[in-house]
Design an enzyme around this catalytic site. Sequence first.
Site, PDB file in Angstrom:
ATOM      1  N   GLU A 236       0.831  -1.203   0.000  1.00  9.99           N
ATOM      2  CA  GLU A 236       0.000   0.000   0.000  1.00  9.99           C
ATOM      3  C   GLU A 236       0.870   1.258   0.000  1.00  9.99           C
ATOM      4  O   GLU A 236       0.734   2.126   0.859  1.00  9.99           O
ATOM      5  CB  GLU A 236      -0.966  -0.033   1.186  1.00  9.99           C
ATOM      6  CG  GLU A 236      -1.880  -1.256   1.118  1.00  9.99           C
ATOM      7  CD  GLU A 236      -2.923  -1.333   2.230  1.00  9.99           C
ATOM      8  OE1 GLU A 236      -2.660  -0.840   3.335  1.00  9.99           O
ATOM      9  OE2 GLU A 236      -3.988  -1.911   1.969  1.00  9.99           O
TER      10      GLU A 236
ATOM     11  N   ASP B 206      -8.111  -9.350   3.795  1.00 14.63           N
ATOM     12  CA  ASP B 206      -7.999  -8.250   4.748  1.00 14.63           C
ATOM     13  C   ASP B 206      -9.144  -8.202   5.753  1.00 14.63           C
ATOM     14  O   ASP B 206     -10.029  -7.358   5.630  1.00 14.63           O
ATOM     15  CB  ASP B 206      -7.917  -6.920   3.980  1.00 14.63           C
ATOM     16  CG  ASP B 206      -7.470  -5.764   4.861  1.00 14.63           C
ATOM     17  OD1 ASP B 206      -7.067  -6.022   5.993  1.00 14.63           O
ATOM     18  OD2 ASP B 206      -7.534  -4.613   4.403  1.00 14.63           O
TER      19      ASP B 206
ATOM     20  N   GLU C 263     -12.691  -2.757  12.066  1.00 16.91           N
ATOM     21  CA  GLU C 263     -12.703  -2.006  10.814  1.00 16.91           C
ATOM     22  C   GLU C 263     -13.835  -2.438   9.878  1.00 16.91           C
ATOM     23  O   GLU C 263     -14.605  -1.623   9.395  1.00 16.91           O
ATOM     24  CB  GLU C 263     -11.351  -2.169  10.109  1.00 16.91           C
ATOM     25  CG  GLU C 263     -11.303  -1.492   8.750  1.00 16.91           C
ATOM     26  CD  GLU C 263      -9.942  -1.605   8.081  1.00 16.91           C
ATOM     27  OE1 GLU C 263      -9.022  -2.207   8.661  1.00 16.91           O
ATOM     28  OE2 GLU C 263      -9.804  -1.087   6.951  1.00 16.91           O
TER      29      GLU C 263
HETATM   30  C1  BDP Z   1      -6.148  -2.530   6.156  1.00 18.38           C
HETATM   31  C2  BDP Z   1      -6.468  -1.148   6.608  1.00 18.38           C
HETATM   32  C3  BDP Z   1      -5.320  -0.220   6.479  1.00 18.38           C
HETATM   33  C4  BDP Z   1      -4.089  -0.820   7.102  1.00 18.38           C
HETATM   34  C5  BDP Z   1      -3.806  -2.151   6.458  1.00 18.38           C
HETATM   35  C6  BDP Z   1      -2.656  -2.908   7.096  1.00 18.38           C
HETATM   36  O1  BDP Z   1      -7.560  -0.682   5.858  1.00 18.38           O
HETATM   37  O2  BDP Z   1      -5.683   0.977   7.097  1.00 18.38           O
HETATM   38  O3  BDP Z   1      -2.993   0.011   6.982  1.00 18.38           O
HETATM   39  O4  BDP Z   1      -4.915  -2.977   6.600  1.00 18.38           O
HETATM   40  O5  BDP Z   1      -2.933  -3.904   7.757  1.00 18.38           O
HETATM   41  O6  BDP Z   1      -7.107  -3.358   6.730  1.00 18.38           O
HETATM   42  O7  BDP Z   1      -1.505  -2.554   6.940  1.00 18.38           O
END
Ligand code: BDP
Length: 684
Positions: free
Chosen positions: A291, A370, A398
């Site tokens: 990301e 996720d 989340e």
């Molecule tokens: C996702 C989240 C994000 C996190 C990412 C992570 O949306 O904000 O940074 O995982 O685990 O679930 O690094």
Amino acid sequence: RDAYKAWLRYAPLNPDQAEEYAPWCGTVVAAFSGHAPLLATACEELRDGIGSMLGRRPQESRSSDSERFLLVGTLDSAELKGLMDEADMEAVGDEGYVLRTVEQPERRFIAIAGKTDKGALYGAFHFLRLLQTGQRIRDLRVVENPAGKLRMIDHWDNMDGSIERGYAGRSVFFHHGAFLGNWNRIRDYARMMAAVGLNAISINNVNVNETATRLIAPELLPSVAKVADVFREYGVRLFLSINFASPIELGGLTTADPLDPQVREWWAERATDVYRHIPDFGGFLVKADSEFRPGPFTYGRDHADGANMLAEALQPYDGVVIWRCFVYDCLQDWRDRSTDRARAAYDHFRPLDGKFRENVILQIKNGPVDFQVREPVSPLFGGMPLTNQVLELQITQEYTGQQRHLCYLVPQWKEAIDFDTYALGEGSTVAGVATGALTDRPLGGFAGIANIGDEPSWTGHILAQANYYGFGRLAWSPTLTSEQITDEWVRITFGNDPAVVETISRMLLDSWHIYENYTSPLGIGWMVNPSHHYGPNVDGYEYSKWGTYHFADNQGIGVNRTVSTGTGYAGQYHDVPAARYESVESCPDELLLFFHHVPYTHVLKSGKTVIQHIYDSHFEGFEQAEGLAEAWRGLEGKVDGDRYASVLSRLQQQSKHAAEWRDVINTYFYRKSGISDAHNRTIY
Ligand code: BDP
């Protein structure tokens, strides 16, 4: 106050119970040899907790001449040495303890004995829990050891005070780019952690921004050290998330290439400096090449190169690198829709098995994508027998209602923990892999993403405290059942009235399925509003770049992840689970759309068609959500007014929001499929 105290509430016990416990609890005697700072903490906790529950604070004494007393100490002390039989002594590990009621002719006492002072502290909390939950203490014979060495909480707190995916206020550590300095609150938090056996914490977000990159710089380390001091009092080791590009951003180098000698030297110097301030510093937590975070890929290196470089820097000080496997190219599926994000972690890491240093641990999310309400278990568990691993769970909700909805996740986590990977044949559970017991790895355990903030109740939704508590208990003992953990938490938090225990336990235990019912069906996931992830939006991610698609059209829905005709993801499992997921016939209903694209008229094992299942589960889920609020209303007068009102208002919001979910999902699929509900209920 009650909400703030969470599981350290120590409410006064009823007179019968108090009468049974009081004779044992008049005096606390400490027994240790050498340096045992956590023993003082243990005695303090016992005296405070017992004082609050029984109305009389125990005396502290170094001699054991009263008739009945509590003897707290380490097994190597003169007082405790002779008392345990050899088998028990051998069975107790470094963080373990024994609780034993000892009857001698002239005196009777309860021994709370750890191999170390830390073990004794955990034993003290165990003993307090027995009183809180109304257990017998007359004939105790308990030996406990934690299953995982690392029992860790990851905070996603930013230094401006915001919390990534936080739903309970602002950070308890930071504000305005600096440390908040509320040491009392941090101490209370450390107590809460120790009380459930947690022993490690990372205080800053894995997405390390510019300010937080400086946490390992000389000007911020003294403040980091202060935080570490507080956690140390409760046996919790401090970690930091680091920015892989620190050598550039902080060190002024032109590269962060893990094989560059200057870069390696820079990290070694930083590590030395960190340990100068915090001698028992835990190590670094790293999100790299994910990301848009920097990582070794930039330099044509792999993740073993990256992790090993940091591990080498930390090794002289006994530090570890926790390297996250949440690595995927967040543009890849968008470029080519035949690729599959679910495959990514395994594709990246599996070939590196055996290449990581001994002080590297890979941190793997429970599922391959996720933290959705339903996912299969990540095939990396069992896929890398030569590598230390920890299971990463998301305590913060989340994707599961953001602490406005009740969604108790312990049953979900239990399914992951008990999942049989078949890595070494039948019985190769994720618990065995994550703790390292199965694969004989030196390090392993559990990491949970925190759900707490600076709200008075810590978690916003008071019932969400159960998720934090449950995570700690499972990390200590993954064999506990959901029912056991739930029963404990409810008693500790709301008292031992059977009606209260029964009602709240049922609400908690049912809540994950209820949430699943009114949200995205059959393992497909992702039908949420993009970016903040709250509320229904069926196509919210369907045409975006993130690789999270459901492929619904007028015929059917689901992602074909089979080996024969799909993305091949199902083939990342060992033979038994791989075969189970590969075929539509044997794939469990709840994961069907994760693995297969099927027509709406496909008949599930339940006997219903996919479309009818969608309608039914959404109507039912809404009714069940209303039922949660109804059940809670039955507790009016049995739960104190503040907590009653606070929970009720969240449950009311939840049922309202469940109606929105129901309508959005049902309408979408009715319009796509053109198939009516068999029961002619209203679909808009
Ligand atoms: C996702 C989240 C994000 C996190 C990412 C992570 O949306 O904000 O940074 O995982 O685990 O679930 O690094």
